[in-house]
Design a protein around this motif. Structure first.
Motif, mmCIF file in Angstrom:
data_model
loop_
_atom_site.group_PDB
_atom_site.id
_atom_site.type_symbol
_atom_site.label_atom_id
_atom_site.label_comp_id
_atom_site.label_asym_id
_atom_site.label_seq_id
_atom_site.Cartn_x
_atom_site.Cartn_y
_atom_site.Cartn_z
ATOM 1 N N ALA A 101 21.988 15.694 -3.677
ATOM 2 C CA ALA A 101 21.661 14.539 -4.521
ATOM 3 C C ALA A 101 20.671 14.911 -5.618
ATOM 4 N N MET A 102 19.725 15.780 -5.294
ATOM 5 C CA MET A 102 18.698 16.164 -6.255
ATOM 6 C C MET A 102 19.128 17.328 -7.143
ATOM 7 N N GLY A 103 20.206 18.008 -6.767
ATOM 8 C CA GLY A 103 20.669 19.151 -7.548
ATOM 9 C C GLY A 103 19.758 20.358 -7.415
ATOM 10 N N CYS A 104 19.307 20.595 -6.195
ATOM 11 C CA CYS A 104 18.399 21.713 -5.956
ATOM 12 C C CYS A 104 18.718 22.333 -4.596
ATOM 13 N N SER A 105 17.940 23.314 -4.207
ATOM 14 C CA SER A 105 18.158 23.971 -2.919
ATOM 15 C C SER A 105 17.529 23.179 -1.779
ATOM 16 N N VAL A 106 17.965 23.494 -0.570
ATOM 17 C CA VAL A 106 17.399 22.865 0.622
ATOM 18 C C VAL A 106 15.910 23.201 0.716
ATOM 19 N N GLY A 107 15.552 24.417 0.376
ATOM 20 C CA GLY A 107 14.149 24.827 0.405
ATOM 21 C C GLY A 107 13.280 23.994 -0.530
ATOM 22 N N THR A 108 13.831 23.659 -1.688
ATOM 23 C CA THR A 108 13.095 22.824 -2.644
ATOM 24 C C THR A 108 12.884 21.428 -2.076
ATOM 25 N N VAL A 109 13.911 20.897 -1.409
ATOM 26 C CA VAL A 109 13.774 19.583 -0.771
ATOM 27 C C VAL A 109 12.694 19.643 0.292
ATOM 28 N N MET A 134 0.830 -1.200 0.000
ATOM 29 C CA MET A 134 0.000 0.000 0.000
ATOM 30 C C MET A 134 0.871 1.259 0.000
ATOM 31 N N LEU A 135 1.898 1.260 0.818
ATOM 32 C CA LEU A 135 2.788 2.412 0.896
ATOM 33 C C LEU A 135 3.520 2.630 -0.427
ATOM 34 N N LEU A 136 4.017 1.569 -1.037
ATOM 35 C CA LEU A 136 4.735 1.711 -2.303
ATOM 36 C C LEU A 136 3.824 2.184 -3.428
ATOM 37 N N ARG A 137 2.593 1.718 -3.435
ATOM 38 C CA ARG A 137 1.640 2.204 -4.449
ATOM 39 C C ARG A 137 1.371 3.696 -4.263
ATOM 40 N N ALA A 138 1.212 4.107 -3.017
ATOM 41 C CA ALA A 138 0.980 5.529 -2.745
ATOM 42 C C ALA A 138 2.208 6.341 -3.142
ATOM 43 N N LEU A 139 3.366 5.854 -2.820
ATOM 44 C CA LEU A 139 4.604 6.540 -3.166
ATOM 45 C C LEU A 139 4.747 6.676 -4.679
ATOM 46 N N ALA A 140 4.382 5.639 -5.413
ATOM 47 C CA ALA A 140 4.495 5.660 -6.873
ATOM 48 C C ALA A 140 3.583 6.702 -7.510
ATOM 49 N N GLN A 141 2.563 7.127 -6.802
ATOM 50 C CA GLN A 141 1.630 8.111 -7.345
ATOM 51 C C GLN A 141 2.127 9.545 -7.190
ATOM 52 N N LEU A 142 3.181 9.746 -6.402
ATOM 53 C CA LEU A 142 3.709 11.094 -6.201
ATOM 54 C C LEU A 142 4.441 11.570 -7.453
ATOM 55 N N PRO A 143 4.419 12.881 -7.704
ATOM 56 C CA PRO A 143 5.253 13.419 -8.786
ATOM 57 C C PRO A 143 6.729 13.111 -8.505
ATOM 58 N N THR A 144 7.521 13.063 -9.539
ATOM 59 C CA THR A 144 8.917 12.631 -9.443
ATOM 60 C C THR A 144 9.697 13.352 -8.362
ATOM 61 N N ARG A 145 9.697 14.670 -8.350
ATOM 62 C CA ARG A 145 10.510 15.417 -7.389
ATOM 63 C C ARG A 145 10.045 15.163 -5.952
ATOM 64 N N GLN A 146 8.750 15.058 -5.746
ATOM 65 C CA GLN A 146 8.244 14.763 -4.399
ATOM 66 C C GLN A 146 8.666 13.360 -3.980
ATOM 67 N N ARG A 147 8.563 12.411 -4.888
ATOM 68 C CA ARG A 147 8.962 11.042 -4.586
ATOM 69 C C ARG A 147 10.453 10.997 -4.253
ATOM 70 N N GLU A 148 11.275 11.690 -5.043
ATOM 71 C CA GLU A 148 12.713 11.731 -4.781
ATOM 72 C C GLU A 148 12.989 12.308 -3.396
#
Length: 181
Positions: free
Chosen positions: A146-154, A114-128
């Protein structure tokens, strides 16, 4: 020359042995499919091997390869190869972690599914962001690198991802009970 190549190959082999399971878990959580995760890890390690001098001299070679993996995943996702968890992949769920704890293992497998299915539904950046922060247990700074973005974006993506996961019916009850029914 042959001895240096052999030493480099041995060093890389040891590196792969030390990080394979973590990379596979992260890739599976990002892609939602065992075969896609294997392909993603393999491609990431191919790139790491090709530039092993640079990777091995980095402050944190594991972080370097994790960044390669995330970049490859993002690139594939942008090309429209978005992958969702399917029912036939449930059999590979047991390969993800350290195995179920004591108790009702069938219920734990259902909870994980159930958790993995829910996780798979998140947009890519949110899932990352969610995977890096909560499964890989990285700091916000490490996840940002790791994501190549700012701390605020994470922070923003992780918060939005967790909020969406909380909206999944029954998921919070399952997670709060720790897999025990």
């Amino acid at each position: 020359m042959g001895n240096r190549k052999q030493a480099r190959d041995e060093e890389f082999r040891g590196f792969v042995m030390s990080c394979w399971s973590r990379l596979m878990r992260m890739a599976y959580l990002l892609t939602g499919q065992q075969q896609a995760a294997e392909d993603l890890v393999q491609s990431s390690l191919e790139r790491a091997y090709a530039s092993w001098r640079t990777v091995s001299s980095a402050d944190d070679p594991h972080a370097y390869v994790r960044r390669i993996l995330i970049n490859l995943h993002a690139r594939r996702h942008r090309r429209g190869l978005k992958e969702f968890l399917s029912a036939r992949d449930d059999a590979s769920l047991g390969e993800l972690g350290d195995g179920p704890a004591r108790g009702d293992t069938m219920a734990q497998a259902e909870d994980r599914s159930m958790l993995l299915r829910a996780l798979a539904q998140l947009p890519t950046r949110q899932r990352e962001a969610v995977v890096l922060r909560y499964w890989e247990d990285l700091t916000e700074t490490q996840a940002a690198a790791a994501m190549g973005c700012s701390v605020g974006t994470v922070k923003s993506n992780a918060a939005k991802g967790i909020a969406k996961l909380r909206e999944v019916p029954g998921l919070m009850d399952t997670m709060m009970s720790g897999g025990r029914r």
